[in-house]
Design a protein around this motif. Sequence first.
Motif, PDB file in Angstrom:
ATOM      1  N   VAL A   1      51.120 -47.883 -69.492  1.00 22.85           N
ATOM      2  CA  VAL A   1      50.196 -46.755 -69.496  1.00 22.85           C
ATOM      3  C   VAL A   1      50.600 -45.808 -68.373  1.00 22.85           C
ATOM      4  CG1 VAL A   1      47.797 -46.005 -69.398  1.00 22.85           C
ATOM      5  CG2 VAL A   1      48.355 -48.267 -70.329  1.00 22.85           C
ATOM      6  N   VAL A   2      50.730 -44.523 -68.701  1.00 23.10           N
ATOM      7  CA  VAL A   2      51.108 -43.510 -67.720  1.00 23.10           C
ATOM      8  C   VAL A   2      49.967 -42.508 -67.588  1.00 23.10           C
ATOM      9  CG1 VAL A   2      52.767 -41.713 -67.102  1.00 23.10           C
ATOM     10  CG2 VAL A   2      53.544 -43.771 -68.315  1.00 23.10           C
ATOM     11  N   ASP A   3      49.405 -42.416 -66.389  1.00 25.68           N
ATOM     12  CA  ASP A   3      48.359 -41.437 -66.092  1.00 25.68           C
ATOM     13  C   ASP A   3      49.049 -40.108 -65.820  1.00 25.68           C
ATOM     14  OD1 ASP A   3      46.372 -39.847 -64.976  1.00 25.68           O
ATOM     15  OD2 ASP A   3      45.500 -41.462 -63.780  1.00 25.68           O
ATOM     16  N   THR A   4      48.844 -39.122 -66.695  1.00 22.52           N
ATOM     17  CA  THR A   4      49.570 -37.861 -66.560  1.00 22.52           C
ATOM     18  C   THR A   4      49.136 -37.059 -65.348  1.00 22.52           C
ATOM     19  OG1 THR A   4      48.023 -36.736 -68.058  1.00 22.52           O
ATOM     20  CG2 THR A   4      50.014 -37.687 -69.033  1.00 22.52           C
ATOM     21  N   ARG A   5      48.029 -37.430 -64.712  1.00 22.85           N
ATOM     22  CA  ARG A   5      47.667 -36.762 -63.462  1.00 22.85           C
ATOM     23  C   ARG A   5      48.731 -37.029 -62.396  1.00 22.85           C
ATOM     24  NH1 ARG A   5      41.916 -39.085 -62.214  1.00 22.85           N
ATOM     25  NH2 ARG A   5      43.094 -40.964 -62.750  1.00 22.85           N
ATOM     26  N   LEU A   6      49.454 -38.160 -62.514  1.00 23.17           N
ATOM     27  CA  LEU A   6      50.524 -38.485 -61.582  1.00 23.17           C
ATOM     28  C   LEU A   6      51.810 -37.717 -61.887  1.00 23.17           C
ATOM     29  CD1 LEU A   6      50.092 -42.373 -61.411  1.00 23.17           C
ATOM     30  CD2 LEU A   6      49.196 -40.668 -59.817  1.00 23.17           C
ATOM     31  N   LEU A   7      51.898 -37.134 -63.083  1.00 20.96           N
ATOM     32  CA  LEU A   7      53.079 -36.354 -63.458  1.00 20.96           C
ATOM     33  C   LEU A   7      52.948 -34.898 -63.039  1.00 20.96           C
ATOM     34  CD1 LEU A   7      53.653 -37.631 -67.123  1.00 20.96           C
ATOM     35  CD2 LEU A   7      54.517 -38.605 -64.977  1.00 20.96           C
ATOM     36  N   ALA A   8      51.703 -34.432 -62.868  1.00 24.47           N
ATOM     37  CA  ALA A   8      51.463 -33.033 -62.521  1.00 24.47           C
ATOM     38  C   ALA A   8      52.121 -32.693 -61.187  1.00 24.47           C
ATOM     39  CB  ALA A   8      49.964 -32.758 -62.459  1.00 24.47           C
ATOM     40  N   GLY A   9      52.798 -31.554 -61.153  1.00 26.25           N
ATOM     41  CA  GLY A   9      53.481 -31.110 -59.952  1.00 26.25           C
ATOM     42  C   GLY A   9      54.962 -31.451 -59.911  1.00 26.25           C
TER      43      GLY A   9
END
Length: 294
Positions: free
Chosen positions: A253-261
């Motif tokens: 599972v990848v939380d896309t909030r961690l991809l932002a930036g």
Amino acid sequence: MTWRCTGIRWSSGHPAIGWYAEGRGERSSPLGYGRPLAFAARGERSCLGVRRAGKRTPCPTAARVPGRATSAQCPECARLDRSFSVAADTNAADPRPYRVYLAWFGPGLVKVGITAEERGPARLLEQGAVTWAWLGRGPLMAGRRTEELLRAALGVPDRIPYARKRAARAVLPGPADRSREVAALHGRALALPGWPSSLEPLACEVNDHAGPFGLTALPAPVRVATEMVPDGAVVGRLAAAAGPDLHLADGLVVDTRLLAGWELVAPAAGRTTEVPTAALVLPSGTADGQDGLF
């Protein structure tokens, strides 16, 4: 010109990855369940600035953001963002009509919230609500009072941690059971004394997001990415998406909030997933695997 990820975006019930480039604005890339998903991080994670009224103002210092932070904003931009925010109660004079909702994420995991009526169910998709129902409509402050009423009288929270939502997704009961839980709470809420007179109660119509989220074929989630790192890669097949989470067919599972930036690029041929992960603890308290690289 660098296009940086802004996280997941939900539009008309469909997920997409958002992008922002200074001077070019924003765009999005639709996501499709069952399709390959592969990306690698290049460079460093940078603050995305402040987004207001559909427009983004870049961070004046292009500040770096920690890899584990779920917000892609530096402290200064975050403070500015919250200085005129309904969520932070710093925009109480907003004249738009609002809707109060009940959002169900798993057995016993129900929250109350408000959203601008013009947004429709977008907020429910963004939060990962599996089942939900409108409770009432009216002015902003009447909606806030209703939230407080449900918290005090029924113990219904206005926040549920994403980790609990994520774990509950692995052991969901059938649609009839979750619909009954929402409908029962809806009836108890409307029967409460002290309902704000300016809030119009709405009849119970339970909605379900299992289809838009792809939960009917959800693989058992076993690991969650804990951060994105320079040159880190995620490679797999997208099985489902709910709220900010991407569920891969291999259980990651990848939380896309961690991809932002991050600037995300296509990984080199033959690469596999290489990001820090942690075992996902299910509601039963059991989990498989060890922390490390997946």
